[in-house]
Scaffold this motif. Structure first.
Motif, short mmCIF file in Angstrom:
data_model
loop_
_atom_site.label_atom_id
_atom_site.label_comp_id
_atom_site.label_asym_id
_atom_site.label_seq_id
_atom_site.Cartn_x
_atom_site.Cartn_y
_atom_site.Cartn_z
N ASN A 198 11.44 -1.20 9.16
CA ASN A 198 10.52 -2.06 8.44
C ASN A 198 11.01 -2.20 7.01
O ASN A 198 10.95 -1.24 6.23
CB ASN A 198 9.11 -1.48 8.47
N PRO A 199 11.49 -3.37 6.60
CA PRO A 199 12.05 -3.54 5.27
C PRO A 199 11.03 -3.41 4.15
O PRO A 199 11.39 -3.15 3.00
CB PRO A 199 12.63 -4.96 5.31
N SER A 200 9.75 -3.56 4.47
CA SER A 200 8.72 -3.44 3.43
C SER A 200 8.47 -2.01 3.02
O SER A 200 7.88 -1.74 1.97
CB SER A 200 7.42 -4.09 3.90
N THR A 201 8.91 -1.05 3.85
CA THR A 201 8.71 0.36 3.53
C THR A 201 10.02 1.12 3.36
O THR A 201 10.01 2.28 2.98
CB THR A 201 7.89 1.05 4.64
N VAL A 253 11.10 -7.35 10.71
CA VAL A 253 12.01 -7.82 9.66
C VAL A 253 11.31 -8.79 8.73
O VAL A 253 11.93 -9.42 7.88
CB VAL A 253 13.27 -8.50 10.25
N GLY A 254 9.99 -8.93 8.87
CA GLY A 254 9.27 -9.94 8.12
C GLY A 254 8.91 -9.52 6.72
O GLY A 254 8.15 -8.58 6.52
N LEU A 293 -3.35 2.98 17.03
CA LEU A 293 -3.58 3.07 15.60
C LEU A 293 -2.24 2.95 14.90
O LEU A 293 -1.26 3.60 15.29
CB LEU A 293 -4.23 4.39 15.21
N ASP A 294 -2.18 2.13 13.87
CA ASP A 294 -0.97 1.97 13.08
C ASP A 294 -1.09 2.84 11.83
O ASP A 294 -1.81 2.51 10.89
CB ASP A 294 -0.79 0.50 12.69
N ILE A 295 -0.42 3.98 11.85
CA ILE A 295 -0.42 4.86 10.68
C ILE A 295 0.99 5.01 10.12
O ILE A 295 1.34 6.01 9.51
CB ILE A 295 -1.02 6.25 11.02
N GLY A 296 1.80 3.97 10.36
CA GLY A 296 3.17 4.00 9.88
C GLY A 296 3.25 4.22 8.39
O GLY A 296 4.12 4.94 7.89
N GLY A 297 2.32 3.62 7.62
CA GLY A 297 2.32 3.82 6.18
C GLY A 297 1.45 5.00 5.78
O GLY A 297 1.78 5.73 4.85
N GLY A 298 0.35 5.21 6.54
CA GLY A 298 -0.58 6.26 6.18
C GLY A 298 -0.01 7.65 6.32
O GLY A 298 -0.35 8.55 5.55
#
Length: 557
Positions: free
Chosen positions: A321-324, A359-360, A508-513
């Motif tokens: 994920n390019p945003s992270t 890639v967005g 649950l999306d906790i990729g950033g959390g």
């Protein structure tokens, strides 16, 4: 009667081997069987008549190898051979159906070979256009060992004709195709692509195919077709013989129909005598209801690996994920796919079940649709882990899903009508699973009831597009979950309500959390995740290298 209706009411019978019958009629070594359509039309018609005389419902055109690669040097075009082949079958078929036979192209596809997905599509589209114009009633794509070739061929049929499409793969003795596809994966992918019937042909004798047929029937929601060889071949005095006689062949055929097979015929080595015995043995059998015997799963697939939701917590690796991750952003900008592949391999080794690829980035060059497609193409050639495709751009999602080898998971839908109308047609056409986020323009609802209402609207819209409920997975908290105790309680309640009231799988999306866990009370996080799992959580999008998080989840996998 339309064949789609007929095959749900009665057992339908295909003919038997064409190639071996032409060999028996004098085909010389190295000679292309399909040119007999023009040079020896009476031989081809006599073979069709022989099968029709014993009572088959469907005859197959002599066009198995009628593609531009195999016809090169013969002096005949694809259109010459197919037009004549269909016409010959049509002349003698009476009220029986004529199936345009499409076999393998004879070239390996990328990455194992040089044949591209688009070229495969173009070659088959040419055959299908000619076949429909000549008067075929349906298309059977058969003896395919590569699921990727089958996908390209199915799309070519569906996008260039209105004909029903049957698809049969060929399996080795280990229960997989030459390229590694197992029956469950085949069903998961091919049904998603909208075939009218699926199954197995050639490969082995009927005895050896029983376990494969049983596995197909366990999962298929469409009619299953089986066309075995006349046993296993052996060479004697330069001639090929098969070890299963007509009586034994018919016995196994009857057993398959009793198991639930709806369409049956023969392949290499079978003759009108084999099919006659088969029909005589099966006519009195009432087949089991194949749908009653099967079960539809919520599952995503690579060509050789299917992940089923509902059997332990599934981990979706969220690191590409390019945003992270600035290194991922740099790699994508430079189209350095080695970095992306290395990241995917490391996540697979860390134990993820599915790899997310995003890639967005708005205001970035890597937001271009072709970047996502290129990344998917590179990844699927190196890892056998199913992919989750994530982008804010529906065009990028469609381009990537189209060339994806398998059944992907799409992350791209929320409760907004515009979002669903842009993604659901893509999911339906290519048979993808979709994550629906319980959010609308104003943001994430605080209460569980509101989230349930959004999940219901997502499910209802999916049904309007003909997407099975099993292909919808709901994310009830598409934001940072570790906000406050009230939000956590409402998330747990939402998961429970979505599971019990709607029967849907959850994520649950906790990729950033998860990266913030060091700032949180570890026991609080542990308790929250345990409660979500006990409430019915099925999967988590996360960083698999977060050891604290993995330690919490591992007992529930």
């Amino acid at each position: 009667m339309d064949i789609r209706k007929a095959m749900t009411k009665d057992v339908l019978f295909f003919d038997g081997g064409m190639g071996t019958m032409i060999q028996n009629a004098g085909l010389k070594a190295g000679e292309q069987p399909e040119i007999y359509n023009i040079k020896h039309p009476e031989i081809i018609k006599s073979i069709h008549r022989a099968y029709l005389d014993v009572g088959v419902d469907i005859i197959t055109t002599n066009t198995f190898g009628a593609n531009e690669y195999k016809l090169k040097g013969t002096g005949y075009t694809v259109e010459d051979i197919i037009d004549r082949g269909v016409s010959l079958a049509r002349e003698v078929s009476g009220n029986r159906w004529v199936a345009l036979d499409v076999g393998p192209i004879g070239q390996l596809m990328e990455p194992s070979g040089t044949l591209s997905f688009d070229e495969t599509y173009r070659i088959v589209a040419r055959q299908v256009k000619a076949g429909e114009k000549a008067g075929a009633d349906l298309v059977i794509i058969e003896t395919i060992a590569d699921l990727y070739e089958m996908k390209a061929a199915i799309l070519a049929v569906k996008e260039n004709s209105s004909l029903p499409v049957f698809s049969t793969l060929t399996y080795d003795g280990n229960g997989r195709t030459m390229m590694g596809t197992d029956p469950m994966t085949a069903v998961n992918v091919l049904e998603g692509l909208g075939v009218d019937a699926l199954g197995v042909n050639c490969s082995l004798g009927p005895k050896e195919l029983l376990s494969i047929v049983e596995e197909l029937l366990k999962h298929a929601q469409v009619p299953v077709i089986v066309q075995p060889n006349a046993g296993l071949p052996r060479l004697e005095d330069g001639k090929t013989f098969f070890d299963t006689d007509a009586e034994e062949f018919a016995g196994y055929g009857k057993r398959m129909v009793e198991m639930g097979v709806r369409i049956i015929g023969g392949c290499c080595g079978t003759t009108p005598e084999y099919i006659k015995k088969l029909i005589e043995g099966v006519r009195s059998v009432r087949p089991n209801d194949f749908i009653a015997n099967s079960h539809r799963d919520t599952a995503v697939s690579s060509p050789s690996n299917t992940i089923t939701f509902g059997d332990g917590i599934k981990i979706i690796g969220g690191r590409i994920n390019p945003s992270t991750d600035r290194s991922i952003e740099k790699a994508l900008l430079e189209e350095d796919y080695d970095e992306i592949i290395s990241e995917a391999i490391e996540q697979r080794m860390a134990g993820v079940d599915i790899i997310a690829i995003n890639v967005g980035m708005e205001k970035s060059e890597i937001h271009k649709p072709d970047i996502l497609s290129k990344a998917v193409k590179e990844l699927q050639g190196m890892v056998n882990t199913p992919l989750m495709i994530d982008s804010p751009d529906p065009d990028a999602i469609e381009a990537a899903v189209r060339i994806y080898n398998g059944k992907p998971l799409i992350k791209g839908v929320n409760g907004e009508r515009e979002s669903m109308e842009s993604i659901f047609p893509i999911a339906k056409k290519y048979g993808a699973c979709v994550i629906g986020q319980t959010a609308r323009g104003e943001g994430v609802p605080q209460g569980a009831d509101e989230r349930l209402e959004i999940a219901e609207s997502i499910l209802a819209m999916a049904a309007r597009y003909g997407i099975p409920r099993e292909d919808i997975i709901i994310d009830p908290q598409p934001t940072d979950i570790f906000m406050n105790s009230v939000m956590e309680e409402e998330t747990i309640k939402a998961i429970s309500e979505i599971k019990t009231r709607l029967g849907l799988k959850t994520v649950l999306d906790i990729g950033g959390g998860s990266s913030k866990m060091m700032d949180l009370d570890k026991e609080q996080v542990r308790q929250f995740l345990i409660e979500t799992i006990e409430a019915g959580l099925d999967s988590i999008i996360m960083d698999p290298f977060d050891e604290d998080m993995m330690e919490i989840i591992e007992p529930y996998r």
